[in-house]
Design a protein around this motif. Structure first.
Motif, PDB file in Angstrom:
ATOM      1  N   VAL B  18      18.772   1.135  10.177  1.00 30.94           N
ATOM      2  CA  VAL B  18      18.436   2.539  10.418  1.00 30.94           C
ATOM      3  C   VAL B  18      19.259   3.039  11.593  1.00 30.94           C
ATOM      4  O   VAL B  18      19.433   2.335  12.589  1.00 30.94           O
ATOM      5  CB  VAL B  18      16.929   2.713  10.722  1.00 30.94           C
ATOM      6  N   LEU B  26      16.203  10.333  11.333  1.00 29.07           N
ATOM      7  CA  LEU B  26      16.631   8.954  11.115  1.00 29.07           C
ATOM      8  C   LEU B  26      17.389   8.861   9.800  1.00 29.07           C
ATOM      9  O   LEU B  26      17.095   9.594   8.858  1.00 29.07           O
ATOM     10  CB  LEU B  26      15.408   8.048  11.043  1.00 29.07           C
ATOM     11  N   VAL B 112       4.927   3.804  13.153  1.00 32.08           N
ATOM     12  CA  VAL B 112       5.309   4.609  11.977  1.00 32.08           C
ATOM     13  C   VAL B 112       4.143   5.339  11.320  1.00 32.08           C
ATOM     14  O   VAL B 112       4.353   6.335  10.627  1.00 32.08           O
ATOM     15  CB  VAL B 112       6.104   3.803  10.909  1.00 32.08           C
ATOM     16  N   VAL B 127       7.575   5.133   5.803  1.00 36.36           N
ATOM     17  CA  VAL B 127       9.004   4.781   5.847  1.00 36.36           C
ATOM     18  C   VAL B 127       9.767   5.668   4.874  1.00 36.36           C
ATOM     19  O   VAL B 127      10.835   6.212   5.184  1.00 36.36           O
ATOM     20  CB  VAL B 127       9.193   3.279   5.521  1.00 36.36           C
ATOM     21  N   LEU B 130       9.874   9.233   6.422  1.00 35.28           N
ATOM     22  CA  LEU B 130      10.705   9.351   7.634  1.00 35.28           C
ATOM     23  C   LEU B 130      12.189   9.223   7.320  1.00 35.28           C
ATOM     24  O   LEU B 130      13.031   9.814   7.987  1.00 35.28           O
ATOM     25  CB  LEU B 130      10.291   8.290   8.663  1.00 35.28           C
ATOM     26  N   LEU B 131      12.506   8.419   6.304  1.00 37.49           N
ATOM     27  CA  LEU B 131      13.920   8.204   5.963  1.00 37.49           C
ATOM     28  C   LEU B 131      14.347   9.083   4.788  1.00 37.49           C
ATOM     29  O   LEU B 131      15.475   8.958   4.299  1.00 37.49           O
ATOM     30  CB  LEU B 131      14.171   6.723   5.655  1.00 37.49           C
ATOM     31  N   ALA B 147      10.697  -0.326   8.852  1.00 32.80           N
ATOM     32  CA  ALA B 147       9.675   0.123   9.805  1.00 32.80           C
ATOM     33  C   ALA B 147       9.935  -0.486  11.187  1.00 32.80           C
ATOM     34  O   ALA B 147       9.753   0.179  12.213  1.00 32.80           O
ATOM     35  CB  ALA B 147       8.284  -0.258   9.293  1.00 32.80           C
ATOM     36  N   ILE B 150      12.765   1.460  12.783  1.00 31.27           N
ATOM     37  CA  ILE B 150      12.275   2.780  13.221  1.00 31.27           C
ATOM     38  C   ILE B 150      11.431   2.624  14.480  1.00 31.27           C
ATOM     39  O   ILE B 150      11.591   3.355  15.462  1.00 31.27           O
ATOM     40  CB  ILE B 150      11.430   3.446  12.103  1.00 31.27           C
ATOM     41  N   CYS B 151      10.522   1.653  14.460  1.00 33.39           N
ATOM     42  CA  CYS B 151       9.658   1.383  15.611  1.00 33.39           C
ATOM     43  C   CYS B 151      10.519   1.164  16.842  1.00 33.39           C
ATOM     44  O   CYS B 151      10.256   1.732  17.904  1.00 33.39           O
ATOM     45  CB  CYS B 151       8.810   0.145  15.320  1.00 33.39           C
ATOM     46  N   TRP B 154      12.173   4.382  18.188  1.00 36.41           N
ATOM     47  CA  TRP B 154      11.227   5.295  18.822  1.00 36.41           C
ATOM     48  C   TRP B 154      10.593   4.755  20.092  1.00 36.41           C
ATOM     49  O   TRP B 154      10.269   5.507  21.000  1.00 36.41           O
ATOM     50  CB  TRP B 154      10.115   5.659  17.825  1.00 36.41           C
TER      51      TRP B 154
END
Lengths: 183, 183
Positions: B18, B26, B112, B127, B130-131, B147, B150-151, B154
């Motif tokens: 990501v 993202l 997430v 997921v 967000l993507l 995830a 992403i975590c 962020w």
């Protein structure tokens, strides 16, 4: 048969090389400990362990690597590090095409002392005697690595003959007729 | 900031890349699973996982690798394999000088979905949203790897700025005056 025993751990990873065969005298070719500092992050400690094990494999060219089988009934923090260090040892061996054998701590103790619940001192004393050393290898992780190698040489003669044949095949190319059949 | 997320496992090791930054949209650059057959011995499975992760690192050149932090309160057999696969992921990253970040499953779920106890379906749904994907990535291990990435993006902006600076330094040589000071 030449075996590298590995007693995996992040802080102290015991390593020991023993040569011999079931029913014949054993010879120690090397013993030591790959250490990584506790204050360093785990990923970098794993890189250092990889480098250390690679050096032992390069120097001693074992035919097989015997690693302690990790259980998770132990202390939670310790067992994770042990599992990670053992993964690196297995990876280094398998990447070179070397067979890997796993033995439990009680198998190792039973093999070298006759008692699966023997303590560290007893294992150290028997390793010293069996390898005709002047004094028990220190620290205990180093003695345990030698005990693992001895355990493997004594417990797995069939597997060892196979590993020896494979190692011989790697050293010398097969005769032309055999190679032809393999194609 | 480009992050490779790794949801470690011997049978299915989820991987997802990501790109993004905290507070900005993202982008998913890739997602997949490194699989190894259960009937193969662990050392060879670890070699296959190493090869798989190396391919993902080669192809996507992430600046950081985020790996799920393994706990041993889980099933005993599973946790050993997870610890071993995570060791290989950490080793591959650290060997290249990439920073490694560990996040617990509940940190990832909380990041997430807003709920540290969210189920797999909920994580997959977020997921996907967000993507901006057409459908949730399958299997769950692949979604979990995204995830994780992403975590990390962020949760760790300070750590990410450091990793980005380091990656930039690796790409472009420092000016001569700076290099002189470093000697």
């Amino acid at each position: 048969m030449r075996v590298l025993g590995v007693d995996p751990g992040l802080t102290r990873c015991g390593v020991g090389v023993v040569e011999g065969a079931a029913g014949r005298p054993l010879t120690m070719l090397g013993v030591g400990v790959v250490r990584t500092p506790a204050e360093v992050d785990t990923p970098l400690r794993l890189v250092a362990i990889e480098r250390g094990i690679e050096e032992w494999l390069d120097e001693h060219r074992p035919e097989l690597v015997a690693v302690e089988r990790v259980f998770s009934q132990h202390n939670v923090r310790t067992v994770m590090g042990t599992a990670q260090a053992s993964a690196v040892a297995m990876l280094c061996a398998a990447r070179r095409g070397l067979p890997v054998a796993l033995h439990t701590p009680s198998e190792v103790k039973a093999a070298v002392t006759g008692n699966g619940r023997a303590d560290k001192a007893q294992v150290g004393a028997m390793v010293t005697r069996l390898l005709r050393l002047a004094a028990p290898p220190k620290p205990a992780d180093a003695a345990d690595a030698l005990a693992l190698a001895i355990c493997h040489i004594w417990r797995a003669p069939a597997q060892n003959r196979l590993a020896e044949a494979q190692a011989a095949a790697r050293r010398a190319p097969a005769p032309a007729s055999v190679r032809k059949v393999r194609r």
